[in-house]
Structures are given as structure tokens and as C-alpha cells.
Scaffold this active site. Structure first.
Site, short mmCIF file in Angstrom:
data_model
loop_
_atom_site.label_atom_id
_atom_site.label_comp_id
_atom_site.label_asym_id
_atom_site.label_seq_id
_atom_site.Cartn_x
_atom_site.Cartn_y
_atom_site.Cartn_z
N HIS A 172 21.77 -75.67 -15.29
CA HIS A 172 22.68 -76.70 -15.80
C HIS A 172 22.07 -78.08 -15.62
O HIS A 172 21.34 -78.34 -14.66
CB HIS A 172 24.05 -76.61 -15.12
CG HIS A 172 24.06 -76.91 -13.65
ND1 HIS A 172 24.27 -78.18 -13.15
CD2 HIS A 172 23.89 -76.13 -12.58
CE1 HIS A 172 24.24 -78.15 -11.82
NE2 HIS A 172 24.01 -76.91 -11.45
N ASP A 174 24.30 -80.83 -16.04
CA ASP A 174 25.38 -81.72 -15.63
C ASP A 174 25.33 -81.91 -14.11
O ASP A 174 24.84 -81.03 -13.37
CB ASP A 174 26.74 -81.21 -16.08
CG ASP A 174 27.14 -79.89 -15.45
OD1 ASP A 174 26.28 -78.99 -15.36
OD2 ASP A 174 28.30 -79.75 -15.02
N GLU A 181 28.48 -76.73 -15.54
CA GLU A 181 28.51 -75.89 -14.35
C GLU A 181 29.31 -76.55 -13.23
O GLU A 181 30.00 -75.88 -12.47
CB GLU A 181 27.09 -75.59 -13.88
CG GLU A 181 26.98 -74.42 -12.90
CD GLU A 181 27.19 -74.81 -11.46
OE1 GLU A 181 27.39 -73.91 -10.61
OE2 GLU A 181 27.15 -76.02 -11.13
#
Length: 380
Positions: A69, A71, A135
Site C-alpha cells: 500500500h 497510503d 490499507e
């Protein structure tokens, strides 16, 4: 390595991709991977940004997948940081910034390893990267969306490695072969409001709620299993929103979080809690609504050639044989395990989610070599 994973890490950290913002991170990766011959597809769902990238033929008999991920969690008080949280500054061999350990550097490492591998030694099979921007958030439209899309379109990974930070203190000391399940009960007790001086005219939901919580915490859920530590239950809040000291409230609420091993399932724990609540109701007349939320079931990937391959690669590059662990919180591996065998290996996670998140640059380089070795040995 031709592709500079450290430079790519810095570029990703400079993307302000705090959940749910994409921040330019997936755009950057799509450009890099497309140039290397990967077929890239944005699989955004409900505003959540996701990227699927495949090198090689669709439906290949042998395909290796990476999951990660881009983020990150919020920076908190930016003034408390020693260096710009989105600056990716390298000071004395250490890279600083949000996502430096969790987990933009791991995404950079497996993207760099994958690009160089398919460019220099094209394998007989497929290399797949599934990267989400959700995530750290609810997780409903991130890796889940990617896996749903893959099922609908006939895409598949034979095995998958998730790049979450797995090492407590030293690079190479631990890999994850499973995770505990996680669930939350949002409990509401309802009684009858009344004057504190006349309790016989009321039904105090707080007394009953405390009784229920006491029963839930009175005994350990279990003593642990072959692959897992004992399950844990934590009361995280109790509240009734009552500003008056002479009023028995009508309602009271509590939140309970359970991290459970493979001795239980989410459904079995719901049945356990409901039975306790019913017993308290029968004794007190207070009714309960439990409102469970299961964020993931426990799972384990048992020892196998895939697990052994990852462990050997880690030991070859670090000199440490990694412990096969199921400790820690949850990760997107809880979704991937329904698609294919999955393990996790990544950096030392000591500073993840903290102010001054950072990682030694040599760890990024080591991680990239580990991922490259895994790809080489998997397709050998």
C-alpha cells in the site's frame, strides 16, 4: 540493481498520500511499471485508488504476486517532526518521512526488484503487483477491490508476498506466516432512566454492562495454539454520556476489541458473547445490542516450499533465519489468503505510525535484494 529503490522510495514519500488521498503515488508507479512492460490497470472503487500491474501472460501457470500500500496515516503534529514528514530527507544514512517503514519503501523495493527482474531475466510466467491506497483506512475498497476485480477478470496469483514491516528490531529476524483475527463489539445496554435516590424505579444499564464486561474478561479466551499466542480481549471505552450525577441513565455503551487465534472464529465469538449477554439480561432485565464487526479471521500459511523459499532468501541476504510468526495486528494478507498462499516480509517496523518515522537506507537496499532473490529462485 538498475532501478534505484532508494530514489523511488524518496519519490513515493514525497507524495502526500494520506488515506484516502492518492497523492500521486500510484500515478508514479504506473508510469514506472508501464515503461518496463507491465500491463497496468487502475482498479479504483468508491473513490479508493488501487493499481494492478502484470508482466507476462494473463493466466500464466506460474505467477508471483506482491501486495502493498502507498497510503499512510496522518503525520500528527508536523511541528514535532525533526524533518519534513514528506521531505524524504536522508541524514547520516537514514531516510525520514511518513511511509518510510510502513510501507512506501517496501513498495519501492518490490517494484524495483520486479522491474529489473523482468527486464534482465524475463521469466516463464507472470509477475503481478497489487498496490492499494486504502490499507490504513477502512480497507473495504482496497485490496478487497483488487481481488474482486481479479476474480471477475480471470487474473490470478499463484503465491503472494505482502511487504508489511515484519521485523521487530533487526533486519531479517521475522516473517509472518499468518495473522490473528480481529473483531470489535460495539455494545449498547438499555435500561430505564430514573432518579439516583430512587433506584427501585429505574434499571441501571451501567451496572449490567459492567457485569457483562466483567464476565467477558474474567477468564482468558484460550492458552494459545500451535501457531498462535493466546487470544486477547481489551475493553477500549465505556460511556453513557450522562452529565448529571443524580440521574440513572437509560443507556450505556462500551467497545471491546478481540484479537483471536485459530481456536476461534468471528462467529464462535459472537455466539460466546451473546450467551453471556443473555445471562445478564435474564438476571437484571437489561437488554443488550452487541453489534459485532469482524475485520478479519485468523489464518496461517503452513510450512511449504513457498514459505521455505522466502525464509532462505531472507537468510541468504541478512545472515538471519527468520522466525515464522503470527504476531502483531492485521494486514491485507487477511484478504489475500482467500486467493492464494501468502506470507509477509518487510523492514524493521520500530518507527511506523510515529512522529519521525524513518528507516536506514541500507535496509531498503537489503530488502530490494531479498525480493530480487525471491523472484529469481521462484522462477528458477
Amino acid at each position: 540493481m538498475t532501478t534505484d529503490a532508494v530514489a523511488l522510495s524518496a519519490e513515493l514519500i514525497r507524495c502526500p498520500s494520506v488515506t484516502p488521498e492518492e497523492g500521486g503515488a500510484l500515478v508514479l508507479l504506473e508510469a514506472l511499471l508501464s515503461k518496463a512492460g507491465f500491463t497496468c490497470t487502475r482498479v479504483d472503487r468508491n473513490g479508493t485508488p488501487n493499481l494492478f500491474a502484470r508482466w507476462g501472460a494473463k493466466g500464466a501457470a506460474k505467477s508471483f504476486g506482491f501486495n502493498g500500500h502507498t497510503d499512510v496515516v496522518p503525520v500528527g503534529d508536523a511541528a514535532a517532526w525533526t524533518h519534513d514528514p514528506f521531505g524524504a530527507e536522508i541524514i547520516d544514512g537514514v531516510m525520514w518521512g511518513r511511509g518510510a517503514t510502513d510501507m512506501k519503501t517496501a513498495v519501492a523495493a518490490f517494484a524495483a526488484a520486479a522491474v529489473d527482474f523482468v527486464t534482465e531475466t524475463p521469466p516463464d510466467g507472470a509477475v503481478i503487483l497489487t498496490i492499494t491506497g486504502d490499507e490504513e483506512g477502512p480497507g473495504r475498497d482496497g485490496t478487497r477491490a483488487l481481488l474482486d476485480w481479479m476474480k471477475d477478470t480471470g487474473e490470478a496469483m499463484s503465491v503472494c508476498l505482502v511487504g508489511e514491516p515484519t521485523c521487530p528490531n533487526e533486519m531479517g529476524e521475522m516473517m509472518k506466516i499468518g495473522r490473528r483475527g480481529s473483531m470489535t463489539f460495539y455494545i449498547e445496554a438499555e435500561g430505564v432512566q430514573g432518579h439516583a435516590a430512587y433506584p427501585h424505579r429505574a434499571k441501571n444499564p451501567l451496572h449490567a454492562l459492567v457485569d457483562l464486561l466483567g464476565r467477558m474478561t474474567a477468564e482468558p479466551l484460550d492458552q494459545g495454539t500451535e501457531h498462535f499466542q493466546p487470544s486477547t480481549l481489551q475493553i477500549t471505552t465505556i460511556d453513557c454520556g450522562n452529565p448529571a450525577n443524580n440521574v440513572i441513565p437509560a443507556k450505556a455503551r462500551a467497545t471491546v476489541n478481540i484479537r483471536f487465534n485459530d481456536a476461534h472464529s468471528g462467529e464462535s465469538l459472537i455466539a460466546w458473547a451473546e450467551a453471556m449477554a443473555l445471562a445478564v439480561t435474564m438476571e437484571t432485565g437489561i437488554t443488550f445490542a452487541l453489534n459485532p464487526d469482524i475485520s478479519g479471521e485468523s489464518f496461517v500459511t503452513p510450512p511449504s516450499p513457498f514459505v521455505d523459499l522466502v525464509a532462505r532468501s531472507v537468510e541468504a541476504e541478512t545472515g538471519r533465519a527468520p522466525e515464522l510468526s503470527t504476531s502483531g495486528g492485521t494486514s491485507d494478507a487477511r484478504f489475500v489468503k482467500d486467493h492464494c498462499p501468502v506470507v509477509e516480509f518487510g523492514l524493521v517496523g520500530a518507527t511506523m505510525h510515529q512522529v519521525d518515522e524513518r528507516v536506514p537506507v541500507d535496509q531498503i537496499e537489503t530488502l530490494t535484494r531479498i525480493y530480487a532473490r525471491i523472484l529469481k529462485d521462484y522462477f528458477a
